[in-house]
Scaffold this motif. Structure first.
Motif, short mmCIF file in Angstrom:
data_model
loop_
_atom_site.label_atom_id
_atom_site.label_comp_id
_atom_site.label_asym_id
_atom_site.label_seq_id
_atom_site.Cartn_x
_atom_site.Cartn_y
_atom_site.Cartn_z
N HIS A 269 0.81 -1.21 0.00
CA HIS A 269 0.00 0.00 0.00
C HIS A 269 0.85 1.27 0.00
CE1 HIS A 269 -3.51 2.55 0.81
NE2 HIS A 269 -2.76 3.19 1.69
N PHE A 270 1.74 1.36 0.97
CA PHE A 270 2.50 2.60 1.16
C PHE A 270 3.31 2.95 -0.08
CE2 PHE A 270 5.74 5.42 2.65
CZ PHE A 270 5.22 6.06 3.77
N ALA A 271 4.19 2.05 -0.52
CA ALA A 271 5.07 2.34 -1.65
C ALA A 271 4.30 2.57 -2.95
CB ALA A 271 6.10 1.22 -1.81
N PRO A 272 3.28 1.72 -3.29
CA PRO A 272 2.53 1.98 -4.53
C PRO A 272 1.82 3.33 -4.51
CG PRO A 272 2.19 -0.29 -3.80
CD PRO A 272 2.91 0.41 -2.70
N THR A 273 1.24 3.70 -3.39
CA THR A 273 0.56 4.99 -3.31
C THR A 273 1.54 6.13 -3.46
OG1 THR A 273 -1.11 4.05 -1.84
CG2 THR A 273 -0.93 6.44 -1.86
N LEU A 274 2.69 6.02 -2.81
CA LEU A 274 3.72 7.05 -2.91
C LEU A 274 4.22 7.18 -4.35
CD1 LEU A 274 5.47 9.07 -1.34
CD2 LEU A 274 7.11 7.21 -0.96
N GLN A 275 4.36 6.07 -5.04
CA GLN A 275 4.83 6.09 -6.42
C GLN A 275 3.81 6.75 -7.34
OE1 GLN A 275 5.74 2.22 -7.97
NE2 GLN A 275 6.58 3.01 -9.90
N MET A 276 2.53 6.48 -7.11
CA MET A 276 1.48 7.03 -7.98
C MET A 276 1.19 8.49 -7.66
SD MET A 276 -1.32 3.96 -8.42
CE MET A 276 -1.59 3.81 -6.67
N GLN A 277 1.16 8.84 -6.41
CA GLN A 277 0.71 10.18 -6.02
C GLN A 277 1.86 11.11 -5.66
OE1 GLN A 277 -2.16 9.76 -2.89
NE2 GLN A 277 -3.57 8.52 -4.12
N GLY A 278 3.03 10.57 -5.39
CA GLY A 278 4.17 11.40 -5.04
C GLY A 278 4.23 11.77 -3.58
N GLU A 279 3.18 11.47 -2.82
CA GLU A 279 3.20 11.74 -1.39
C GLU A 279 2.12 10.89 -0.70
OE1 GLU A 279 1.71 15.62 -0.11
OE2 GLU A 279 1.26 16.02 -2.23
N ILE A 280 2.31 10.71 0.59
CA ILE A 280 1.35 9.96 1.39
C ILE A 280 1.47 10.47 2.82
CG2 ILE A 280 2.96 8.07 1.89
CD1 ILE A 280 0.54 6.16 1.69
N SER A 281 0.33 10.59 3.55
CA SER A 281 0.36 11.27 4.85
C SER A 281 -0.32 10.43 5.94
CB SER A 281 -0.36 12.62 4.75
OG SER A 281 0.26 13.45 3.80
N GLY A 282 0.25 10.54 7.14
CA GLY A 282 -0.39 10.03 8.36
C GLY A 282 -0.61 8.54 8.39
#
Length: 427
Positions: free
Chosen positions: A90-103
């Protein structure tokens, strides 16, 4: 060497450029100190997750030296097994697609096999051409939050357990009250040759014992005794009065079945028992049935109770007046009014408690009253006690929350096609 005016001001004071340099150096020192000693953790990783920079705060939380981490560990090496799995899925794929992830709530592994709950926010730093260069992450200490969440969870679990326990206790209480309530009523009405009897009891609240009561039993000499009444109040005290009232009426009827004398005996017992302290009283109708010559003689007396209603076989419906009857148990001597009538085949005598006539059904919430009950009885076909009780049961159900008191019904009568069995003398 001589300094220019920019390097040195009047009277030897530092020049503008020197001040700018000193201030810039101070800002750089402050920024570095803020980074290292921030109240949260900072780290930067290469795109493959290798830790390139980490601040002192996060190192202190982990219990590691900088040389043990920078260039040697990846960010995922700091996570628990579950955290690494979540990071990959979850964390890495979301960061790759969106460029950021929070909380994101994770757990990091500290020295000594300790675990520390944290909240992680990450952002990808890119070049001017948009190429990803590194990942910057902020790590917040979530130990107090986790403690609060655990405490909140425990509180919710305790509240849920308390709710379940309360519901179980209420169910047991209602079951106990239902058993006690049934013990104050006849299990079933006796079969009387040539007569029909029917009853109904409506409980307004399953959490309270009601004070309504009724009974039908043999009184000797071919007679049958009946009574119906209402004790003031609710709860255990009212139940105790109900029990005393029922047994007193039964005992008095076996000694002398005259209705006025029976109610007089009950009045004496209640007044002597409750003359001091918490006064208790009731309303009641007591009567006897004497089958004879194809009819049933009815002799009854009332003490402060609504008059009985008679539905005749020809459809005429009216009350059997018993005016002047006083409440039972209030005064040492009370006056009770007697009345007599005959029930022919198809006639029905109805006794009821005031929960029925004092109901306030929607939408008007006006008092139902005795006139409405008489009109309802007149509108029903004269089909006998059970049919009348069934109709009244439906009426009570239609009142909904407009009926807020217990209601007892007792109907007695002769079948329309009654005829004496061969060889049986009803006199």
């Amino acid at each position: 060497m001589c300094r220019t005016g920019q390097d040195q001001g009047p009277e030897g004071e530092p020049g503008v450029e020197a001040l700018d340099a000193a201030f810039t150096s101070l800002l750089e020192d402050s920024a570095q100190e803020l980074y290292e000693q921030a109240p949260c953790g900072y780290l930067s990783t290469l795109m493959d997750g290798t830790i390139a920079k980490i601040n002192t705060t996060l190192l202190d939380w982990l219990g590691f030296e900088r040389s043990q981490v920078v260039g040697r560990l990846r960010f995922t090496d700091l996570l628990t097994v579950g955290g690494r799995l979540y990071h990959e899925t979850h964390f890495a794929p979301t960061l790759q697609m969106q460029g950021e992830i929070s909380g994101i709530a994770l757990e990091i592994k500290a020295a000594g096999s300790r675990r520390m709950p944290v909240l992680v926010s990450s952002k990808v730093k890119t070049s001017e051409r948009g190429e990803p260069l590194l990942i910057r992450a902020t790590v917040f200490d979530a130990r107090e939050r986790r403690s609060y969440e655990n405490e909140l969870l425990r509180s919710r679990q305790a509240a849920e357990e308390a709710r379940r326990q309360a519901e179980a206790d209420r169910d047991r209480l209602q079951e106990t009250l239902a058993v006690l309530q049934q013990s104050l009523l006849p299990a079933q009405l006796p079969h009387i040759p040539g007569l029909e009897a029917a009853s109904y009891y409506h409980t307004a609240s399953p959490d309270l014992l009601g004070g309504d009561f009724y009974d039908l039993f043999p009184a000797g000499a071919g007679r049958w005794a009946f009574f119906l009444g209402d004790v003031c109040g609710k709860g255990p005290q009212a139940a105790a009065v109900t029990s005393l009232t029922r047994y007193t009426l039964r005992a008095a009827a076996l000694h002398d079945p005259d209705p006025v004398n029976v109610l007089t005996t009950l009045n004496t017992v209640l007044h002597e028992r409750y003359t001091s302290g918490d006064p208790r009283y009731c309303t009641a109708i007591f009567g006897t049935l004497h089958p004879r010559d194809g009819q049933v003689g009815v002799h009854l007396a009332a003490g402060g109770h609504p008059s009985a209603l008679i539905q005749r076989a020809n459809g005429r419906t009216d009350y059997l007046p018993t005016p002047g009857g006083m409440l039972v148990g209030v005064l040492p001597r009370a006056q009770f009014t007697a009345a007599r009538t005959e029930l022919a085949p198809g006639d029905t005598l109805l006794l009821y408690t005031d929960g029925l006539t004092e109901a306030r059904p929607a939408p008007t919430r006006e008092l139902y009253g005795e006139d409405a009950l008489r009109a309802f009885g007149a509108a029903q076909p004269p089909a006998g006690p059970q049919a009348l009780i069934d109709a009244l049961t439906g009426l009570i159900a239609s009142f909904g929350d407009g009926l807020d008191d217990d209601t007892a019904l007792l109907a007695l009568g002769m079948p329309a096609q009654f005829s004496a069995p061969a060889g049986q003398d009803l006199r």
